[in-house]
Design an enzyme around this catalytic site. Structure first.
Site, short mmCIF file in Angstrom:
data_model
loop_
_atom_site.label_atom_id
_atom_site.label_comp_id
_atom_site.label_asym_id
_atom_site.label_seq_id
_atom_site.Cartn_x
_atom_site.Cartn_y
_atom_site.Cartn_z
N CYS A 1 20.23 -25.05 -6.77
CA CYS A 1 19.36 -25.88 -7.60
C CYS A 1 18.45 -26.70 -6.69
O CYS A 1 18.92 -27.28 -5.70
CB CYS A 1 20.22 -26.81 -8.46
SG CYS A 1 19.28 -27.89 -9.55
N HIS B 1 20.17 -21.45 -16.41
CA HIS B 1 20.20 -22.61 -15.52
C HIS B 1 19.15 -23.64 -15.93
O HIS B 1 19.45 -24.84 -16.04
CB HIS B 1 19.94 -22.14 -14.07
CG HIS B 1 19.91 -23.22 -13.06
ND1 HIS B 1 20.93 -23.42 -12.17
CD2 HIS B 1 18.97 -24.17 -12.78
CE1 HIS B 1 20.63 -24.45 -11.38
NE2 HIS B 1 19.44 -24.92 -11.73
N GLU B 2 17.92 -23.17 -16.19
CA GLU B 2 16.85 -24.09 -16.56
C GLU B 2 17.06 -24.70 -17.94
O GLU B 2 16.77 -25.87 -18.16
CB GLU B 2 15.49 -23.41 -16.46
CG GLU B 2 15.14 -22.88 -15.08
CD GLU B 2 15.35 -23.88 -13.95
OE1 GLU B 2 15.14 -25.09 -14.16
OE2 GLU B 2 15.71 -23.44 -12.84
N HIS C 1 19.33 -27.55 -17.67
CA HIS C 1 18.63 -28.78 -17.24
C HIS C 1 18.06 -29.53 -18.44
O HIS C 1 18.07 -30.76 -18.48
CB HIS C 1 17.48 -28.45 -16.28
CG HIS C 1 17.88 -28.39 -14.85
ND1 HIS C 1 18.40 -29.46 -14.16
CD2 HIS C 1 17.82 -27.37 -13.96
CE1 HIS C 1 18.64 -29.11 -12.91
NE2 HIS C 1 18.31 -27.84 -12.76
#
Length: 181
Positions: free
Chosen positions: A88, A130-131, A134
């Protein structure tokens, strides 16, 4: 468009769920441009708006030469999973094995408000998940087993970048549908 500083682990903006984009305007297009420029400069496989201090549901990706973005994503995940190294940009110099769905169908919008659907597997699926995490205030280390998470936290605390002064959280010019942060 411009390269912006990336917020690091410990910055509170990384833990706040982002709000849906309601205005598909020039400011959003500038944000997508900044996300793309910053991600490519880093270089990274993806970058979410909270990593630039903007609490909106938008991210970019750069996987296998394909650069794209998604606004207000909704994911459908496969039941089949994959394990793989994940890192990250907000947690520099740390890559660990992380389990994710093997494939994903992501529904959302482009920067102009047009509906889009992105289908991906393997690394693209990992980047999209993953994004999107976030945007929900979740970091990849949150998905690790307890022993790996403990080791990751030790490595973070011992890193040179941890504890550096962090920039102030920006106020988004976009409407937030009555949500306050």
């Amino acid at each position: 468009m411009a390269i912006q500083p990336i917020r690091l682990f410990g910055d509170p903006v990384l833990r706040k769920p982002a709000v849906e984009v309601v205005d598909f305007d020039k400011e959003l297009r500038r944000l997508i441009g900044d996300l793309t420029d910053t991600m490519l400069d880093a270089p990274g496989a993806g970058l979410a708006a909270p990593q630039l201090g903007v609490g909106l549901r938008a991210f970019t990706w750069n996987v296998e030469g394909q650069v794209g973005h998604l606004v207000n994503p909704r994911l459908q995940l496969s039941e089949e999973t994959q394990d793989g190294l994940e890192g990250c940009l907000s947690i520099p110099e740390l890559s660990l094995e992380c389990r994710r769905a093997l494939s994903v169908v992501a529904h959302g919008f482009n920067m102009y408000g047009d509906p889009v659907t992105i289908e991906g597997s393997q690394f693209l699926a990992r980047a999209i998940q993953h994004e999107t995490d976030h945007l929900d205030g979740v970091l990849f280390i949150d998905r690790l087993d307890p022993a790996a998470r403990k080791a990751a936290m030790k490595a973070i605390r011992e890193s040179e970048w941890f504890g550096l002064e962090r920039p102030q959280v920006k106020v988004s010019p976009h409407a937030t549908r009555g949500l306050a942060f």
